[in-house]
Design an enzyme around this catalytic site. Sequence first.
Site, PDB file in Angstrom:
ATOM      1  NE  ARG A  90      -3.585   2.585   0.432  1.00 25.13           N
ATOM      2  CZ  ARG A  90      -3.231   3.861   0.303  1.00 25.13           C
ATOM      3  NH1 ARG A  90      -1.985   4.165  -0.033  1.00 25.13           N
ATOM      4  NH2 ARG A  90      -4.086   4.834   0.512  1.00 25.13           N
ATOM      5  CE  LYS A  91       5.887   1.153  -3.322  1.00 22.03           C
ATOM      6  NZ  LYS A  91       5.156  -0.009  -3.863  1.00 22.03           N
ATOM      7  CG  PHE A  92      -0.460   3.019   4.585  1.00 14.66           C
ATOM      8  CD1 PHE A  92      -1.747   3.485   4.352  1.00 14.66           C
ATOM      9  CD2 PHE A  92      -0.285   1.655   4.796  1.00 14.66           C
ATOM     10  CE1 PHE A  92      -2.831   2.620   4.320  1.00 14.66           C
ATOM     11  CE2 PHE A  92      -1.354   0.782   4.765  1.00 14.66           C
ATOM     12  CZ  PHE A  92      -2.634   1.265   4.524  1.00 14.66           C
TER      13      PHE A  92
END
Length: 428
Positions: A256-258
Amino acid sequence: MYKLVEGVVQFDILCGVPYAALHLATCIANDHGLNNVLLRKVVKQYGTGKLIEGVYKEGQKCLVVEDVMVSGQGIYESCESLKSQGVEATDVLLVLDREQNGERNLKKQGIRLHCLIRVSEALDILLKHKRIDAELSNEVMRFLKANPANIPFAKAEDHQRTSQINKLLPFDERAALCSNPVSKKLFTIMHEKHTNLCLSADVTTVDMLLKLADQVGPHICMLKTHVDILEDFTTAAVAQLVELSQKHNFVIFEDRKFSDIGSTVKQQYAGGLYKIADWSEVTTAHSIPGPGIVQALQAVGSPKDRACVLLAEMSSKGNLTNASYSVATVNMAREYSDFVIGFISQSKLTSDPTLLHMTPGVKNTDKGDNLGQQYVNAADAVTLRGADIIIVGRGITQAADPVAAANEYKNLGYESYENLRTQQKSDE
């Protein structure tokens, strides 16, 4: 300058802090017949792909050379990078100390300073020879004392844990050292299935995702998704994916690469359309927002036995990650080691056996694409870049026979890790 350490400090190799001190280290090495190595700030996506260029062995001692020191951060980062490659770095030969807390910062980390001259001494010499007056000298010292420079360091016990084990351990032994249930499970899977392959399943329909997972599942330790590119996402679909992960014994990893502030990330992780924390055992986050992002993810994920991987380095051309960013990311991982289990990286960032290095952009046939992706082959990712897990996407998903391709990458990745361990044993 070299007389400060000659016969006093025992070392095997010399290394300048990149890049300003490289010429100093080179001159000292040439004048005294010493072995000099070059430390890169970042690993290049071409050439040798090494963090350290030159001849050295794990376990050797390195004398670090620097020209001017303010906080000592550049020195600290260089020492940490050297340690990540199994090189001991505890002594520094310095030209000028600006006396802004650098020596104290380094002393806390067990790094000893051998300084040619301090700024107060330089000012005294200039005063003595009437090159400056007392007013200017006092003004300079007042400024320096009023502006101390500090660095956020990792906990001492984390450094101690890292320094205890610089050698590669079998995956099952690494599992035994882990406190996070996901990293313990993942290392166990890697050991039992003889695979360190993660499939990046960047497909656009649920049918394609589930078909790939079922076909390739026996050969992988992780399956990485980008759930927001699925055109027909449903909660039933991820339930089926979870069933397949149990059937074939792999970990689900939503990439997701928050990257937002903690309160927003907490909602993105727990709720919304995808409810990622309900089904994904691992997710990714950028460290750039600071520790709040990890705290937010942990508040949601830890009760569900989840884990986080931080982006420390990227495989795309022109990316903005650098050595300072990577070191700060490693420190953050150490601070939250019960939830952060490793990194997305292009080089080995730490010797801590509980932290995983996951290297994306692995493909054996191409050098890159027209959107900046840069590939590395599976063997080099492990042996040269220190990958524990290789992440392969198009090399499998676009192969004529995805199952055969997955099996090939599985064997290459795992055998490369085991060969590296065997070579390390023979060098001991």
